[in-house]
Enzyme design. Structure first.
Site, PDB file in Angstrom:
ATOM      1  CE  LYS A  69      -1.986  -1.144   3.791  1.00 16.93           C
ATOM      2  NZ  LYS A  69      -1.533  -2.524   3.868  1.00 16.93           N
ATOM      3  CB  THR A  70       3.594   2.520   2.181  1.00 22.90           C
ATOM      4  OG1 THR A  70       2.896   2.379   3.360  1.00 22.90           O
ATOM      5  CG2 THR A  70       4.570   3.681   2.399  1.00 22.90           C
ATOM      6  CG  ASP A 114       0.288   4.009   6.721  1.00 22.64           C
ATOM      7  OD1 ASP A 114      -0.737   3.302   6.108  1.00 22.64           O
ATOM      8  OD2 ASP A 114       1.510   3.450   6.611  1.00 22.64           O
ATOM      9  CB  THR A 163      -4.911  -3.239   7.919  1.00 21.38           C
ATOM     10  OG1 THR A 163      -5.121  -2.417   9.377  1.00 21.38           O
ATOM     11  CG2 THR A 163      -3.458  -2.883   8.019  1.00 21.38           C
ATOM     12  NE  ARG A 222       6.414  -4.388   5.821  1.00 23.26           N
ATOM     13  CZ  ARG A 222       5.298  -3.643   5.805  1.00 23.26           C
ATOM     14  NH1 ARG A 222       4.215  -4.138   6.621  1.00 23.26           N
ATOM     15  NH2 ARG A 222       5.198  -2.418   5.327  1.00 23.26           N
TER      16      ARG A 222
HETATM   17  N1  LIG Z   1       4.148  -5.538  -5.745  1.00 24.43           N
HETATM   18  C1  LIG Z   1       5.428  -5.320  -5.249  1.00 24.43           C
HETATM   19  N2  LIG Z   1       6.371  -5.477  -5.937  1.00 24.43           N
HETATM   20  C2  LIG Z   1       7.902  -5.662  -5.462  1.00 24.43           C
HETATM   21  N3  LIG Z   1       7.929  -5.344  -4.009  1.00 24.43           N
HETATM   22  C3  LIG Z   1       6.905  -5.290  -3.145  1.00 24.43           C
HETATM   23  C4  LIG Z   1       5.611  -5.155  -3.771  1.00 24.43           C
HETATM   24  N4  LIG Z   1       4.669  -4.899  -2.916  1.00 24.43           N
HETATM   25  C5  LIG Z   1       5.353  -4.876  -1.702  1.00 24.43           C
HETATM   26  N5  LIG Z   1       6.717  -4.955  -1.995  1.00 24.43           N
HETATM   27  C6  LIG Z   1       7.652  -4.968  -0.841  1.00 24.43           C
HETATM   28  O1  LIG Z   1       7.010  -4.963   0.224  1.00 24.43           O
HETATM   29  C7  LIG Z   1       7.541  -4.155   1.213  1.00 24.43           C
HETATM   30  C8  LIG Z   1       6.470  -3.823   2.094  1.00 24.43           C
HETATM   31  O2  LIG Z   1       5.534  -2.982   1.131  1.00 24.43           O
HETATM   32  P1  LIG Z   1       4.626  -1.719   1.644  1.00 24.43           P
HETATM   33  O3  LIG Z   1       4.304  -0.963   0.595  1.00 24.43           O
HETATM   34  O4  LIG Z   1       5.469  -1.187   2.818  1.00 24.43           O
HETATM   35  O5  LIG Z   1       3.276  -2.277   2.345  1.00 24.43           O
HETATM   36  P2  LIG Z   1       2.213  -2.118   3.241  1.00 24.43           P
HETATM   37  O6  LIG Z   1       2.370  -0.310   3.039  1.00 24.43           O
HETATM   38  O7  LIG Z   1       0.852  -2.483   2.284  1.00 24.43           O
HETATM   39  O8  LIG Z   1       2.196  -2.647   4.550  1.00 24.43           O
HETATM   40  C9  LIG Z   1       8.116  -2.971   0.141  1.00 24.43           C
HETATM   41  O9  LIG Z   1       9.214  -2.273   0.869  1.00 24.43           O
HETATM   42  C10 LIG Z   1       8.611  -3.741  -1.003  1.00 24.43           C
HETATM   43  O10 LIG Z   1       9.856  -4.006  -0.933  1.00 24.43           O
HETATM   44 MG   LIG Z   2       2.350   0.750   4.591  1.00 25.65          MG
END
Ligand SMILES: Nc1ncnc2c1ncn2[C@@H]1O[C@H](COP(=O)(O)OP(=O)(O)O)[C@@H](O)[C@H]1O
Ligand SMILES: [Mg+2]
Length: 340
Positions: A69-70, A114, A163, A222
């Protein structure tokens, strides 16, 4: 030190964002692996907004932690070539906090909130006129002399990440023109993510090694990245430094991540429902006390994957284990309920 005082090692699944996340984050849409339908739709919206030189519609991204998401929010700003201004729901305490952010935005900037479900309820309303009419009514003065002045805001895009969409009020949710839910990734996509991360971290990995990690990453990029890092350590200390399927398997066994990607706490949750509560249903608060983990963490982090794998079910009276859960733990499922 007594045995009780031993601190439990925190599972790599529940850890918050860290440097590893930041260094491996994909920067552009083309680096973002998987979620093809979502990327297609977003790229059309982005291209349309860019060609009209208008801000993109407000975007709500929902889904379990670690699915991107981020990353996606940052990518949207990068693709639009506009500034990315991040904050989080719990960090916004007063109306003034929001006003300070919004009035300082450059035109068309992305304002990222977020954990938007953790925004104080009273502040949600502040966003309504900001999102719809790009203005912010502010009360100046007090008592009889108080009056409302309306501040005009620059055009901007709000991207909210959550979430749990269920915790957002309907009026707030309805004001997001673009809404997407991120789903768990398939093993093939995760293997691509592992190979990409290995390249960035300078880890030698065989294709079978990447697949072995992917299969045990609970559908979550992640987690895949974290496991890759731990497997690399193992490969360097106990192997030749190359991550093969055998090395990955041995390292993940050592980390107590099983073939279904479940870690110790996942299994503890299942075991508690199966053994202590005869398969359930058991309420979330009882479960939380029994396994010694916060309710929020169980609900946001552990449960989605256990549900997705068909290991537990949500019922109106709580969580229940499925036959698969009993089989996974090597337990006998309970017989049909006695009619006595
Ligand atoms: N589609 C994707 N392709 C490549 N890496 C990804 C992808 N989605 C997530 N990641 C990896 O996973 C990590 C966590 O993603 P993040 O965007 O922080 O997730 P969320 O915000 O949903 O918790 C990122 O730093 C990245 O390295
Ligand atoms: Mg995040």
């Amino acid at each position: 030190m007594t045995e009780d005082a031993v601190i439990r090692v925190q599972s790599p699944i529940a850890l918050p964002e860290d440097d590893l996340d930041r260094s491996l984050r994909p920067r552009r849409l083309e680096d973002f692996i998987g979620q093809e339908a979502l990327k297609d739709q977003l790229s059309v919206s982005i291209a349309a907004a860019a060609s009209r030189a208008e801000p993109l519609d407000h975007v709500l991204l929902a889904g379990p932690p670690g699915l991107g998401k981020t990353s996606l929010a940052q990518i949207v700003a990068a693709e639009l070539e506009v500034p990315f201004v991040p904050t989080a729901g719990p960090a916004l305490e007063r109306k003034g906090d929001i006003a300070a952010y919004l009035t300082a935005l450059e035109p068309r900037a992305v304002f990222f909130v977020d954990e938007i479900h953790r925004l104080p309820r009273a502040l949600e309303e502040t966003f309504y006129p900001a999102m719809e009419d790009r203005c912010l009514p502010i009360t100046v003065g007090q008592g009889a002399g108080a009056r409302v002045v309306t501040i005009d805001l620059p055009p901007f895009t709000l991207i909210g990440a959550t979430t749990r969409t269920g915790l957002l009020s309907t009026p707030l949710r309805d004001r997001f023109g673009i809404q997407h839910r991120l789903e768990h990734y398939g093993a093939e996509e995760l293997a691509r993510i592992v190979r990409r991360s290995a390249r960035l971290l300078d880890v030698s990995i065989e294709d079978e090694g990447a697949i072995a990690i992917a299969q045990r990453s609970r559908g979550t990029p992640r987690v895949a990245n974290r496991l890759l890092k731990r497997v690399r350590d193992y490969a360097e200390v106990r192997g030749s430094g190359v991550v093969s399927a055998v090395v990955a398997g041995a390292a993940l066994d050592l980390l107590e991540v099983d073939h279904e990607g479940l870690d110790r706490l996942d299994r503890e949750i299942l075991r508690t429902i199966c053994e202590k509560f005869s398969g359930g249903p058991v309420g979330l608060s009882t479960l939380s006390v029994s396994v010694g983990e916060e309710q929020d963490t169980i609900e946001d982090v552990y449960e989605p994957y256990l549900l997705q794998r068909g290991l537990i079910e949500r019922t109106p009276r709580g969580r229940a284990a499925t036959r698969r859960a009993f089989a996974h733990l090597g337990l006998e499922p309970p017989g049909p309920p006695s009619l006595l």
